[in-house]
Write an enzyme that holds these catalytic residues in place. Structure first.
Site, PDB file in Angstrom:
ATOM      1  N   GLU A 164       0.857  -1.201   0.000  1.00 28.78           N
ATOM      2  CA  GLU A 164       0.000   0.000   0.000  1.00 28.78           C
ATOM      3  C   GLU A 164       0.888   1.245   0.000  1.00 28.78           C
ATOM      4  OE1 GLU A 164      -2.865   0.159   3.224  1.00 28.78           O
ATOM      5  OE2 GLU A 164      -4.265   1.376   2.068  1.00 28.78           O
TER       6      GLU A 164
ATOM      7  N   ASP B 220     -12.983  -2.047   0.785  1.00 31.90           N
ATOM      8  CA  ASP B 220     -12.053  -1.669   1.850  1.00 31.90           C
ATOM      9  C   ASP B 220     -12.816  -1.042   3.022  1.00 31.90           C
ATOM     10  OD1 ASP B 220      -9.540  -1.750   2.900  1.00 31.90           O
ATOM     11  OD2 ASP B 220      -8.745  -0.016   1.819  1.00 31.90           O
TER      12      ASP B 220
HETATM   13  C1  LIG Z   1      -7.318   2.543   3.745  1.00 27.36           C
HETATM   14  N1  LIG Z   1      -6.415   1.446   3.769  1.00 27.36           N
HETATM   15  C2  LIG Z   1      -6.143   0.668   4.873  1.00 27.36           C
HETATM   16  N2  LIG Z   1      -4.892   0.199   4.996  1.00 27.36           N
HETATM   17  C3  LIG Z   1      -4.525  -0.531   6.074  1.00 27.36           C
HETATM   18  N3  LIG Z   1      -5.350  -0.840   7.070  1.00 27.36           N
HETATM   19  C4  LIG Z   1      -6.616  -0.403   6.996  1.00 27.36           C
HETATM   20  C5  LIG Z   1      -7.076   0.357   5.902  1.00 27.36           C
HETATM   21  N4  LIG Z   1      -8.375   0.624   6.095  1.00 27.36           N
HETATM   22  C6  LIG Z   1      -8.706   0.057   7.305  1.00 27.36           C
HETATM   23  N5  LIG Z   1      -7.629  -0.542   7.850  1.00 27.36           N
HETATM   24  C7  LIG Z   1      -7.521  -1.230   9.166  1.00 27.36           C
HETATM   25  O1  LIG Z   1      -8.828  -1.513   9.653  1.00 27.36           O
HETATM   26  C8  LIG Z   1      -9.037  -0.872  10.918  1.00 27.36           C
HETATM   27  C9  LIG Z   1     -10.466  -0.434  11.060  1.00 27.36           C
HETATM   28  O2  LIG Z   1     -11.318  -1.563  11.194  1.00 27.36           O
HETATM   29  P1  LIG Z   1     -11.355  -2.484  12.497  1.00 27.36           P
HETATM   30  O3  LIG Z   1     -11.065  -1.616  13.700  1.00 27.36           O
HETATM   31  O4  LIG Z   1     -10.310  -3.546  12.310  1.00 27.36           O
HETATM   32  O5  LIG Z   1     -12.743  -3.016  12.519  1.00 27.36           O
HETATM   33  C10 LIG Z   1      -8.041   0.292  10.921  1.00 27.36           C
HETATM   34  O6  LIG Z   1      -7.735   0.709  12.232  1.00 27.36           O
HETATM   35  C11 LIG Z   1      -6.849  -0.317  10.181  1.00 27.36           C
HETATM   36  O7  LIG Z   1      -6.080  -1.107  11.076  1.00 27.36           O
HETATM   37 ZN   LIG Z   2      -7.890  -2.746   3.847  1.00 26.84          ZN
END
Ligand SMILES: CNc1ncnc2c1ncn2[C@@H]1O[C@H](COP(=O)(O)O)[C@@H](O)[C@H]1O
Ligand SMILES: [Zn+2]
Length: 357
Positions: A221, A296
């Site tokens: 990413e 996402d």
């Molecule tokens: C935009 N691109 C991204 N790249 C990396 N990690 C991401 C993300 N988008 C979300 N998350 C991951 O998902 C968590 C939120 O959902 P949950 O608390 O797990 O349900 C974020 O805190 C991050 O760790």
């Molecule tokens: Zn993701």
């Protein structure tokens, strides 16, 4: 095409629970906490990658509570089902919160309570041996009769946050192994890609692999050649993003046939790409590489899976058959068992007659 993409049965493999919370719910929760100055932040449209992780810290303050987790899980699943997502792999990071008496296990139990609480749509989330007989009832009567409840398979992935230690990551993998009969089917590595070291997570990921628990990694990413190399060497069951692969790794990925979870809007909004047209999806698709379109973070990026399919169709000029096939192909990459895959195949067979009579 948008209407067709809405009607299309769809499979979502890359959605983060807290990234999919409705704006209206976030605003309501913020108000309850007296945090009224966050409205602009929540509703703002532009999101750099750095801003996303700041926002997640805010979201987590609002949502890391057992009752709220149950509620948001319920809402997120209802939202996916309402746009004809027939199989959802929802991922979330189990969190400890001593002030709330929350452990990683109780966090996940609150999520599972959300799955159980839904009654507006029919949810099958337990593996066949434990199922409440929903699986058997799924294929035959999938119709688009508006009076019938939508049906959706849901499976869970437990995410390791890149801020976590080896021990914390190991705890998450062990929890996932213990919760296999509760619909947990795999592990995800996510979080701010600028934070943490691959070596920290490797022992836990290796443990998952040894125990036969599928793994998907947020890979590339941000540019990080060394890590991308190690991730591809690890040979996960799937990867997400794959934005910054150099030629050598691009070749390695294509040879490996590791399916890629494609997040068009997410990558665009976080400025990983400057136009959708130049997204690496096109290259992978043309090379017949396994891909699946994903959202996402539905809430964070104001999208849904319908819009992602429509965006791909309009940008890359897909016709109805190609869009249908793109969606159907994803069955092969789900982490659920073969029974579920067979049921999904039957759902697509039935839908094909409607779409391409
Ligand atoms: C935009 N691109 C991204 N790249 C990396 N990690 C991401 C993300 N988008 C979300 N998350 C991951 O998902 C968590 C939120 O959902 P949950 O608390 O797990 O349900 C974020 O805190 C991050 O760790
Ligand atoms: Zn993701």
């Amino acid at each position: 095409m948008l209407e067709l993409c809405r009607e299309l049965p769809k499979i979502e493999l890359h959605a983060h629970l807290n990234g999919c919370v409705r704006d209206s719910t976030l605003l309501e929760l913020a108000k309850l906490l007296g945090a009224t100055d966050v409205e602009d932040v929540i509703l703002k449209k532009g999101r750099s990658l750095k801003e996303c992780f700041q926002l997640f810290d805010l979201y987590h303050i609002l949502t890391t509570d057992h009752a709220i987790l149950t509620r948001i899980t319920q809402e997120v699943i209802e939202d996916f089902a309402s746009e004809n997502v027939v199989y959802l792999e929802l991922r979330t990071t189990p969190k400890k919160n001593e002030a709330k008496g929350m452990t990683k296990r109780s966090y996940m139990e609150a999520v599972i309570d959300g799955l159980r609480a839904i009654d507006t749509v029919e949810v099958a989330f337990l593996p066949a041996a434990n199922s409440e007989n929903l699986i058997g009832s799924l294929p035959n009567d999938i119709t688009h009769n508006e009076t019938q409840r939508k049906k959706i398979f849901v499976r869970l992935l437990l995410s390791i946050d890149r801020r976590e230690t080896t021990a914390a990551a190991m705890e998450t993998v062990n929890l996932a192994l213990e919760m296999k009969d509760m619909g947990v089917v795999g592990i995800d590595l996510s979080g701010n890609p600028e934070v943490g070291e691959w070596q920290t997570f490797l022992p836990a990921l290796q443990h998952a692999k040894e125990k036969g628990l599928p793994v998907t990694l947020h890979c590339g990413e941000v540019p990080n050649n060394k890590e991308i190399h190690s991730m591809l060497d690890f040979y996960p069951q799937r990867i997400g993003h794959a934005c910054y692969l150099e030629e050598e790794h691009w070749k390695k990925l294509k040879a490996s046939k590791i399916p890629v979870e494609i997040c068009l809007t997410s990558n665009y909004r976080t400025e990983r790409i400057s136009t959708i047209k130049e997204h690496h999806f096109a290259d992978l698709y043309n090379a017949n590489h396994p891909v699946s379109l994903c959202t996402d973070d539905v809430g964070l990026f104001s999208t849904d899976l319908t819009k992602e399919y429509d965006l791909a169709a309009s940008t890359f000029g897909f016709n109805k058959e190609e869009v249908f096939q793109l969606s159907r192909n994803v069955i092969k990459f789900v982490f659920a068992d073969d029974d579920v895959k067979r049921t999904l195949a039957a759902i697509y067979d039935a839908a094909e007659k409607r779409f391409m009579p």
